[in-house]
Design a protein around this motif. Structure first.
Motif, PDB file in Angstrom:
ATOM      1  N   CYS A 259       3.031   9.185  -8.134  1.00 16.78           N
ATOM      2  CA  CYS A 259       4.032  10.225  -7.826  1.00 16.78           C
ATOM      3  C   CYS A 259       5.438   9.652  -7.873  1.00 16.78           C
ATOM      4  O   CYS A 259       6.338  10.163  -7.239  1.00 16.78           O
ATOM      5  CB  CYS A 259       3.756  10.854  -6.458  1.00 16.78           C
ATOM      6  N   GLY A 260       5.644   8.584  -8.627  1.00 22.72           N
ATOM      7  CA  GLY A 260       6.958   7.958  -8.707  1.00 22.72           C
ATOM      8  C   GLY A 260       8.002   8.830  -9.356  1.00 22.72           C
ATOM      9  O   GLY A 260       9.187   8.610  -9.204  1.00 22.72           O
ATOM     10  N   MET A 261       7.525   9.849 -10.102  1.00 20.37           N
ATOM     11  CA  MET A 261       8.470  10.692 -10.825  1.00 20.37           C
ATOM     12  C   MET A 261       8.799  11.980 -10.095  1.00 20.37           C
ATOM     13  O   MET A 261       9.592  12.775 -10.548  1.00 20.37           O
ATOM     14  CB  MET A 261       7.901  11.028 -12.205  1.00 20.37           C
ATOM     15  N   GLN A 262       8.207  12.215  -8.922  1.00 20.12           N
ATOM     16  CA  GLN A 262       8.312  13.514  -8.265  1.00 20.12           C
ATOM     17  C   GLN A 262       9.742  13.959  -8.008  1.00 20.12           C
ATOM     18  O   GLN A 262      10.093  15.093  -8.244  1.00 20.12           O
ATOM     19  CB  GLN A 262       7.547  13.504  -6.940  1.00 20.12           C
ATOM     20  N   GLU A 263      10.575  13.035  -7.520  1.00 20.20           N
ATOM     21  CA  GLU A 263      11.922  13.431  -7.110  1.00 20.20           C
ATOM     22  C   GLU A 263      12.821  13.744  -8.304  1.00 20.20           C
ATOM     23  O   GLU A 263      13.854  14.358  -8.146  1.00 20.20           O
ATOM     24  CB  GLU A 263      12.557  12.306  -6.279  1.00 20.20           C
ATOM     25  N   THR A 264      12.446  13.271  -9.517  1.00 20.53           N
ATOM     26  CA  THR A 264      13.327  13.460 -10.662  1.00 20.53           C
ATOM     27  C   THR A 264      12.872  14.588 -11.566  1.00 20.53           C
ATOM     28  O   THR A 264      13.488  14.867 -12.573  1.00 20.53           O
ATOM     29  CB  THR A 264      13.405  12.155 -11.476  1.00 20.53           C
ATOM     30  N   ILE A 265      11.746  15.259 -11.238  1.00 23.24           N
ATOM     31  CA  ILE A 265      11.244  16.353 -12.063  1.00 23.24           C
ATOM     32  C   ILE A 265      12.100  17.604 -11.842  1.00 23.24           C
ATOM     33  O   ILE A 265      12.365  17.982 -10.709  1.00 23.24           O
ATOM     34  CB  ILE A 265       9.779  16.664 -11.726  1.00 23.24           C
ATOM     35  N   PRO A 266      12.560  18.250 -12.907  1.00 22.65           N
ATOM     36  CA  PRO A 266      13.358  19.476 -12.742  1.00 22.65           C
ATOM     37  C   PRO A 266      12.558  20.556 -12.028  1.00 22.65           C
ATOM     38  O   PRO A 266      11.343  20.620 -12.149  1.00 22.65           O
ATOM     39  CB  PRO A 266      13.654  19.895 -14.198  1.00 22.65           C
ATOM     40  N   LYS A 267      13.276  21.410 -11.322  1.00 21.45           N
ATOM     41  CA  LYS A 267      12.607  22.446 -10.532  1.00 21.45           C
ATOM     42  C   LYS A 267      11.746  23.353 -11.400  1.00 21.45           C
ATOM     43  O   LYS A 267      10.732  23.857 -10.962  1.00 21.45           O
ATOM     44  CB  LYS A 267      13.644  23.283  -9.773  1.00 21.45           C
ATOM     45  N   ALA A 268      12.134  23.544 -12.626  1.00 22.49           N
ATOM     46  CA  ALA A 268      11.400  24.458 -13.496  1.00 22.49           C
ATOM     47  C   ALA A 268       9.975  23.993 -13.747  1.00 22.49           C
ATOM     48  O   ALA A 268       9.096  24.788 -14.041  1.00 22.49           O
ATOM     49  CB  ALA A 268      12.122  24.598 -14.838  1.00 22.49           C
TER      50      ALA A 268
ATOM     51  N   GLU B 254       5.384   1.199 -12.749  1.00 23.22           N
ATOM     52  CA  GLU B 254       4.810  -0.112 -13.068  1.00 23.22           C
ATOM     53  C   GLU B 254       4.530  -0.912 -11.802  1.00 23.22           C
ATOM     54  O   GLU B 254       3.466  -1.528 -11.657  1.00 23.22           O
ATOM     55  CB  GLU B 254       5.784  -0.878 -13.980  1.00 23.22           C
ATOM     56  N   ILE B 255       5.472  -0.880 -10.844  1.00 25.34           N
ATOM     57  CA  ILE B 255       5.285  -1.604  -9.583  1.00 25.34           C
ATOM     58  C   ILE B 255       4.150  -0.981  -8.780  1.00 25.34           C
ATOM     59  O   ILE B 255       3.317  -1.679  -8.190  1.00 25.34           O
ATOM     60  CB  ILE B 255       6.600  -1.609  -8.769  1.00 25.34           C
ATOM     61  N   GLY B 256       4.094   0.341  -8.750  1.00 24.22           N
ATOM     62  CA  GLY B 256       3.011   1.022  -8.033  1.00 24.22           C
ATOM     63  C   GLY B 256       1.649   0.658  -8.590  1.00 24.22           C
ATOM     64  O   GLY B 256       0.701   0.399  -7.840  1.00 24.22           O
ATOM     65  N   ALA B 257       1.541   0.633  -9.929  1.00 24.44           N
ATOM     66  CA  ALA B 257       0.274   0.257 -10.570  1.00 24.44           C
ATOM     67  C   ALA B 257      -0.097  -1.183 -10.253  1.00 24.44           C
ATOM     68  O   ALA B 257      -1.278  -1.512 -10.061  1.00 24.44           O
ATOM     69  CB  ALA B 257       0.385   0.456 -12.083  1.00 24.44           C
ATOM     70  N   LEU B 258       0.907  -2.061 -10.164  1.00 26.51           N
ATOM     71  CA  LEU B 258       0.658  -3.467  -9.840  1.00 26.51           C
ATOM     72  C   LEU B 258       0.149  -3.609  -8.404  1.00 26.51           C
ATOM     73  O   LEU B 258      -0.738  -4.421  -8.117  1.00 26.51           O
ATOM     74  CB  LEU B 258       1.954  -4.266 -10.029  1.00 26.51           C
TER      75      LEU B 258
ATOM     76  N   GLN C 103       0.826  -1.204   0.000  1.00 23.79           N
ATOM     77  CA  GLN C 103       0.000   0.000   0.000  1.00 23.79           C
ATOM     78  C   GLN C 103       0.864   1.261   0.000  1.00 23.79           C
ATOM     79  O   GLN C 103       0.486   2.272  -0.576  1.00 23.79           O
ATOM     80  CB  GLN C 103      -1.002   0.000   1.168  1.00 23.79           C
ATOM     81  N   ARG C 104       2.064   1.171   0.590  1.00 18.73           N
ATOM     82  CA  ARG C 104       2.967   2.323   0.531  1.00 18.73           C
ATOM     83  C   ARG C 104       3.572   2.464  -0.873  1.00 18.73           C
ATOM     84  O   ARG C 104       3.699   3.560  -1.404  1.00 18.73           O
ATOM     85  CB  ARG C 104       4.093   2.170   1.568  1.00 18.73           C
ATOM     86  N   MET C 105       3.925   1.330  -1.471  1.00 21.00           N
ATOM     87  CA  MET C 105       4.521   1.340  -2.813  1.00 21.00           C
ATOM     88  C   MET C 105       3.502   1.723  -3.887  1.00 21.00           C
ATOM     89  O   MET C 105       3.882   2.134  -4.989  1.00 21.00           O
ATOM     90  CB  MET C 105       5.122  -0.037  -3.126  1.00 21.00           C
ATOM     91  N   SER C 106       2.209   1.609  -3.575  1.00 19.09           N
ATOM     92  CA  SER C 106       1.183   1.953  -4.563  1.00 19.09           C
ATOM     93  C   SER C 106       1.259   3.421  -4.966  1.00 19.09           C
ATOM     94  O   SER C 106       0.849   3.795  -6.060  1.00 19.09           O
ATOM     95  CB  SER C 106      -0.211   1.638  -4.010  1.00 19.09           C
ATOM     96  N   SER C 107       1.805   4.264  -4.080  1.00 22.90           N
ATOM     97  CA  SER C 107       1.912   5.699  -4.398  1.00 22.90           C
ATOM     98  C   SER C 107       2.905   5.944  -5.531  1.00 22.90           C
ATOM     99  O   SER C 107       2.878   7.008  -6.162  1.00 22.90           O
ATOM    100  CB  SER C 107       2.342   6.483  -3.151  1.00 22.90           C
ATOM    101  N   TRP C 108       3.768   4.969  -5.818  1.00 27.60           N
ATOM    102  CA  TRP C 108       4.710   5.138  -6.921  1.00 27.60           C
ATOM    103  C   TRP C 108       3.982   5.281  -8.257  1.00 27.60           C
ATOM    104  O   TRP C 108       4.509   5.860  -9.194  1.00 27.60           O
ATOM    105  CB  TRP C 108       5.671   3.944  -6.988  1.00 27.60           C
ATOM    106  N   ALA C 109       2.782   4.752  -8.362  1.00 30.85           N
ATOM    107  CA  ALA C 109       2.049   4.810  -9.627  1.00 30.85           C
ATOM    108  C   ALA C 109       1.646   6.232  -9.985  1.00 30.85           C
ATOM    109  O   ALA C 109       1.522   6.577 -11.164  1.00 30.85           O
ATOM    110  CB  ALA C 109       0.798   3.933  -9.544  1.00 30.85           C
TER     111      ALA C 109
ATOM    112  N   THR D  83      14.277   2.310 -11.955  1.00 27.39           N
ATOM    113  CA  THR D  83      14.056   3.505 -12.762  1.00 27.39           C
ATOM    114  C   THR D  83      12.669   4.055 -12.442  1.00 27.39           C
ATOM    115  O   THR D  83      11.843   3.385 -11.807  1.00 27.39           O
ATOM    116  CB  THR D  83      14.129   3.181 -14.260  1.00 27.39           C
ATOM    117  N   VAL D  84      12.386   5.261 -12.916  1.00 26.23           N
ATOM    118  CA  VAL D  84      11.082   5.883 -12.697  1.00 26.23           C
ATOM    119  C   VAL D  84       9.976   5.023 -13.303  1.00 26.23           C
ATOM    120  O   VAL D  84       8.924   4.800 -12.692  1.00 26.23           O
ATOM    121  CB  VAL D  84      11.053   7.303 -13.294  1.00 26.23           C
ATOM    122  N   GLU D  85      10.202   4.528 -14.525  1.00 24.35           N
ATOM    123  CA  GLU D  85       9.187   3.710 -15.195  1.00 24.35           C
ATOM    124  C   GLU D  85       8.927   2.410 -14.436  1.00 24.35           C
ATOM    125  O   GLU D  85       7.790   1.941 -14.349  1.00 24.35           O
ATOM    126  CB  GLU D  85       9.610   3.408 -16.635  1.00 24.35           C
ATOM    127  N   GLU D  86       9.987   1.805 -13.896  1.00 25.12           N
ATOM    128  CA  GLU D  86       9.823   0.569 -13.118  1.00 25.12           C
ATOM    129  C   GLU D  86       9.020   0.835 -11.849  1.00 25.12           C
ATOM    130  O   GLU D  86       8.167   0.033 -11.454  1.00 25.12           O
ATOM    131  CB  GLU D  86      11.200  -0.009 -12.765  1.00 25.12           C
TER     132      GLU D  86
END
Length: 455
Positions: free
Chosen positions: A356-365, A406-410, A348-354, A400-403
């Motif tokens: 917001c999994g990309m949040q930490e890698t998004i450029p500040k702009a 995918e895990i979050g969606a699963l 249930q914690r990993m489900s959030s990756w689906a 990776t972000v995509e992985e």
């Protein structure tokens, strides 16, 4: 301070108090002790220390304080929909995902993929609309956020219509109703239909409700201010009186609230309304009337057998990271695939990756645009995740972000499948489908269920 406002400077907020003092006073009642005009002492309220009260008026204040315990409504039954009673099954210490070793995390992912074998991973896309919302959808005055909500509400109504749930003689129970927008549109869609009523379940007091729009209509709207965990629909007076089939609905019903709503409908309500717990009616002596109309009782029995207390369930799911093993309805499914409360906690914690999994890698702009989207969608639910857990695995270079997505969606799919099996084992034809595009809402899965036809 502003003219006519309290002269007390609130250090915590770095501004002056905005309350209006009594005529001739510099301070409001809350900060009146600053005037030093008398020896009256203010003390923290024992019911809620966030505000203070004059000590000599404490007893009077306690009788009208908004934080006092209010009488419970008749439909309040403590923990009736809570689920798990055995706390021994719940692990005491929950280790965060960021604290897991690489090996432990890999083992969790292996378990997740093994448990997901055989599940339908590609959900059917069923993006529909409804005539009731066409005028609002074409209104150029609507902003982007309003348009997204309207598209979701239109698709939910379209799916309800496809399941033949929009009809007369129904009681629509909206769980987590908030302002009551979903019920509003159902009412608009049924404006020419008679004998319908709405129950709006919301534990918090809500501002800007749309209930007032229905005062000139024949529809019956009633709000139930209660946590779903303690809601007994059998004791709601209007349901006891009319005994209409119930349609449970919800838009973005967060985490455990979905499980509580399902148990409220399927267990505490349906099992008490299907006649199994009722005592048989006493036999009546034969008379001329019964002999003249021998089929009337048979017809009544047939109608009683055909009555389904829950006509359908349509809930837009969200916030799986807020699920709880104690309330989760799919515990039997998890156990059947070799999983338990510990794995559920991590999934249930990993489900959030689906979402917001990309949040930490998004450029500040680009963060301003994303935060604006999140702000726009806070009417129904708030996505609150730990940044440490959200980004730590990526920073370690394990996934990776995509992985992660995918895990979050699963994880979300596995949790939702447990809900589907729960409904299927209780005589419902249940399904999951995408009801809107991910560009409209990342939480775009709709759970629907209708009773299986009896043979």
């Amino acid at each position: 301070p502003l003219p006519g406002r309290c002269a007390y400077f609130v250090e915590r907020k770095k501004r002056f108090c905005k309350m209006i003092p009594a005529p001739g006073k510099r301070f409001c009642g809350e900060h009146g002790q600053q005037e030093k005009e008398n020896d009256r002492k203010r003390i923290p309220c024992p019911l809620d220390p966030k505000h203070t009260v004059y000590e000599d008026q404490l007893q009077k204040h306690l009788k009208k304080c908004n934080s006092r315990e209010k009488p419970k409504p008749v439909y309040f039954v403590q923990d009736i929909n809570a689920g798990l009673k055995d706390v021994a099954e719940i692990p005491e210490k929950k280790v965060t995902i960021s604290s897991l070793s690489k090996e432990d995390l890999e083992n969790l992912i292996i378990k997740l993929k093994k448990a997901s074998n055989g599940l339908e991973l590609d959900l059917k896309e069923q993006i529909l609309s409804h005539q009731a919302l066409q005028e609002s959808l074409n209104d150029p005055k609507n902003g982007e956020s309003a348009f997204k909500h309207l598209k979701q509400q239109a698709s939910i109504l379209g799916n309800m219509e496809k399941l033949h749930l929009l009809g007369p003689g129904r009681c629509f129970v909206e769980f987590g109703a908030g302002r009551g927008k979903l019920s509003h549109w159902v009412d608009v869609a049924l404006q020419d239909i008679e004998n319908i009523q709405f129950l709006l379940v919301e534990r918090a007091t809500t501002r800007f409700k749309v209930d007032g729009k229905h005062k000139k209509r024949d529809s019956i709207f009633e709000r139930l201010q209660v946590d779903i965990q303690h809601l007994c629909l059998n004791k709601v007076p209007i349901l006891k009186k009319k005994k209409l089939p119930v349609v449970g609905i919800g838009k973005h019903l967060c985490g455990a609230a979905t499980d509580l709503a399902l148990r409220c409908l399927v267990e505490s309500y349906a099992t008490c309304c299907d006649g199994k717990n009722e005592e048989p009616a006493p036999k009546r002596p034969k008379n001329d009337e019964t002999e003249l109309a021998p089929n009337s009782s048979t017809d009544n029995e047939r109608n009683k057998d055909d009555f389904k207390p829950v006509a359908g369930i349509v809930i837009a799911l969200c916030c799986h990271h807020k699920c709880d093993w104690t309330h989760y309805v799919g515990r039997e499914f998890f156990k059947s695939v070799g999983l338990g409360p510990v794995e559920f906690h991590y999934f249930q914690r990993m489900s959030s990756w689906a979402t917001c999994g990309m949040q930490e890698t998004i450029p500040k702009a680009s963060t301003n645009e994303e935060s604006e989207d999140h702000t726009n969608n806070t009417e129904e639910h708030d996505q609150t995740h730990s940044k440490t857990e959200s980004g730590s695995v990526t920073l370690q270079g394990l996934l990776t972000v995509e992985e992660r997505k995918e895990i979050g969606a699963l994880c979300k799919l596995l949790i939702d499948h447990g809900r589907i099996e729960y409904l299927q084992h209780r005589g419902y034809k249940a399904a999951l489908q995408y009801y809107t595009e991910s560009a409209v809402s990342l939480e775009n899965v709709l759970l629907t269920a209708v009773p299986e036809p009896t043979t």
